[in-house]
Design an enzyme around this catalytic site. Structure first.
Site, PDB file in Angstrom:
ATOM      1  N   GLY A 136       1.009  -1.060  -0.350  1.00  7.49           N
ATOM      2  CA  GLY A 136       0.084   0.023   0.028  1.00  7.49           C
ATOM      3  C   GLY A 136       0.901   0.870  -0.153  1.00  7.49           C
ATOM      4  N   GLY A 190      -0.682   4.851  -0.826  1.00  7.18           N
ATOM      5  CA  GLY A 190      -1.761   5.407   0.337  1.00  7.18           C
ATOM      6  C   GLY A 190      -1.423   6.304   0.721  1.00  7.18           C
ATOM      7  N   LEU A 201      -0.474   7.210   3.726  1.00  7.46           N
ATOM      8  CA  LEU A 201       0.654   7.296   5.050  1.00  7.46           C
ATOM      9  C   LEU A 201       1.864   5.853   4.383  1.00  7.46           C
ATOM     10  CD1 LEU A 201      -0.867   5.841   8.133  1.00  7.46           C
ATOM     11  CD2 LEU A 201       1.210   7.434   7.781  1.00  7.46           C
ATOM     12  N   ASP A 231       2.188  -1.633  -4.737  1.00  4.03           N
ATOM     13  CA  ASP A 231       0.999  -1.307  -4.350  1.00  4.03           C
ATOM     14  C   ASP A 231       0.269  -1.878  -5.820  1.00  4.03           C
ATOM     15  OD1 ASP A 231      -0.152   1.415  -2.832  1.00  4.03           O
ATOM     16  OD2 ASP A 231      -1.299  -0.022  -4.552  1.00  4.03           O
ATOM     17  N   ILE A 251      -2.691  -7.330  -2.545  1.00  2.00           N
ATOM     18  CA  ILE A 251      -2.293  -8.217  -1.263  1.00  2.00           C
ATOM     19  C   ILE A 251      -2.610  -9.517  -1.809  1.00  2.00           C
ATOM     20  CG2 ILE A 251      -4.422  -7.101  -0.383  1.00  2.00           C
ATOM     21  CD1 ILE A 251      -0.478  -7.619   0.312  1.00  2.00           C
ATOM     22  N   TYR A 268     -14.825  -1.744   7.909  1.00  2.00           N
ATOM     23  CA  TYR A 268     -13.303  -1.443   7.796  1.00  2.00           C
ATOM     24  C   TYR A 268     -12.623  -1.765   8.786  1.00  2.00           C
ATOM     25  CZ  TYR A 268      -9.366   1.317   8.689  1.00  2.00           C
ATOM     26  OH  TYR A 268      -7.899   2.588   9.229  1.00  2.00           O
ATOM     27  N   LYS A 316     -10.477  -4.385  11.740  1.00  2.00           N
ATOM     28  CA  LYS A 316      -8.906  -3.416  12.168  1.00  2.00           C
ATOM     29  C   LYS A 316      -8.955  -4.937  13.171  1.00  2.00           C
ATOM     30  CE  LYS A 316      -6.623  -1.525   9.020  1.00  2.00           C
ATOM     31  NZ  LYS A 316      -5.941  -1.533   8.749  1.00  2.00           N
ATOM     32  N   ILE A 356      -5.490  11.265   9.841  1.00  2.00           N
ATOM     33  CA  ILE A 356      -4.679  11.666   9.782  1.00  2.00           C
ATOM     34  C   ILE A 356      -3.969  12.339   8.280  1.00  2.00           C
ATOM     35  CG2 ILE A 356      -1.586  10.517   8.597  1.00  2.00           C
ATOM     36  CD1 ILE A 356      -2.518   9.269  11.164  1.00  2.00           C
TER      37      ILE A 356
HETATM   38  N1  SER Z   1      -8.632   7.501   8.689  1.00  2.00           N
HETATM   39  C1  SER Z   1      -9.215   6.522   8.835  1.00  2.00           C
HETATM   40  C2  SER Z   1     -10.760   6.830   8.442  1.00  2.00           C
HETATM   41  O1  SER Z   1     -11.445   7.346   8.413  1.00  2.00           O
HETATM   42  C3  SER Z   1      -9.548   5.860  10.159  1.00  2.00           C
HETATM   43  O2  SER Z   1      -8.128   4.697  10.774  1.00  2.00           O
HETATM   44  O3  SER Z   1     -11.416   5.819   7.443  1.00  2.00           O
END
Ligand code: SER
Length: 312
Positions: free
Chosen positions: A7, A10, A12, A33, A50, A139, A143, A169
């Site tokens: 990734g 992306g 990050l 990626d 992946i 999601y 996780k 982030i």
């Molecule tokens: N920034 C992410 C999202 O909004 C949260 O892990 O999905």
């Protein structure tokens, strides 16, 4: 030896790859990626879906990979458009990485977790490390399960896997893709380009956020820490700042006085409301010395300065 980033294109992954390359040398960090890089990443870059287990194995053998930063995932908002695919990519992708790491010479794995592991039954303020986790997004579900698998691989096979529960982030050099916290990046671009932004969350929605340099530093410190200090192998709570769209808009207005914000919330509002507004990260502070450096005001000032340079 080399390091694999999945990734890597992306939000990050892009910045993490650059940081790892500055630290270890460009040729030692293999960016991968499912899509080709748009100019940011340089070589070595390999295409990697992946879900292609055989290809992961080939890359690890070909490049003598000893560390994996597994950043590939579908985020919270995009994930809701295709729940089955999101589960498959996020959970089965991780399982392939953990299993290949266990069976080969891979020494360390990093797995980014998230505040999305929490849900409506989790305490909202200063959310502790250990709480009920019943997330409402696929999601978040993937996780939580991912964290449990990381913990399992560590306890059962002694795999050195480390993980952080990231808040939203905020960074100037890469765009988020399909998350609920994306507004906090979009707002800066729109403020500088058009002087106005329509926010998809309501003004008073408080969420934990972190500035990109803090996020990258957290990964580096965690991965460099002595293994005896890593007492949590699911995912560490980490915090930067807690902000609402209206607080962020007010801060931006200090630099761009004509900036105007309007609100038009959509399905992401409900997701945001299911997440904590602030995080208790004492354990990360105690175990490996975590300390964020940016708050709302220093982050906003730097974001505007950096983005203004690009737009000159
Ligand atoms: N920034 C992410 C999202 O909004 C949260 O892990 O999905």
């Amino acid at each position: 030896m080399s390091i694999l980033v999945t990734g890597a294109n992306g939000q990050l992954g892009t910045i993490l790859t650059e940081a790892l390359r500055s630290k270890h040398g460009s040729h030692k960090v293999i960016a991968s990626d499912i899509i080709r890089p748009k100019g940011h990443q340089t070589d070595p870059f390999v295409m990697l879906d992946i879900l292609n287990v055989q290809r992961i194995g080939e890359i690890i053998a070909d490049y003598n990979v000893k560390q994996i930063y597994h950043m590939a995932a579908i985020l919270s908002a995009n994930g809701e458009w295709n729940p089955q695919k999101t589960w498959n990519v996020n959970l089965n992708g991780l399982l392939s990485i953990l299993e290949i790491a266990r069976l080969t010479e891979v020494e360390k794995v990093f797995f980014p977790s998230t505040i999305a592991v929490f849900g409506p039954s989790t305490p909202k303020e200063m959310t502790p490390q250990e709480v009920p986790m019943i997330p409402t997004t696929v999601y978040g579900m993937s996780k939580v399960a991912g964290e449990l698998w990381c913990n399992y691989y560590h306890k059962r096979y002694e795999l050195d896997v480390r993980s952080l529960r990231f808040p939203g982030i905020i960074g100037y050099d890469s765009m988020p893709g399909g998350g609920t916290t994306d507004y906090a990046v979009e707002i800066f671009h729109e403020a500088l380009e058009h002087g106005a932004y329509t926010c998809f969350l309501e003004g008073q929605t408080s969420l934990p956020m972190m500035y990109m340099p803090d996020a990258i530093r957290a990964i580096m410190i965690l991965m460099d820490s002595d293994t005896k200090n890593i007492r949590i192998r699911s995912g560490y709570n980490i915090a930067g700042m807690s902000i609402t769209p209206s607080q962020l808009a007010a801060e931006i207005t200090k630099h761009l006085p004509h900036f105007e914000i309007t609100y038009h919330s959509d399905f992401r509002q409900k997701i945001a409301e299911s997440w904590p507004s602030s995080i208790d990260d004492r354990q990360a502070k105690e175990d490996w010395g975590w300390q964020p450096q940016y708050d709302l005001s220093t982050m906003t000032e730097d974001m505007i300065q950096q983005l203004a340079k690009f737009k000159e």
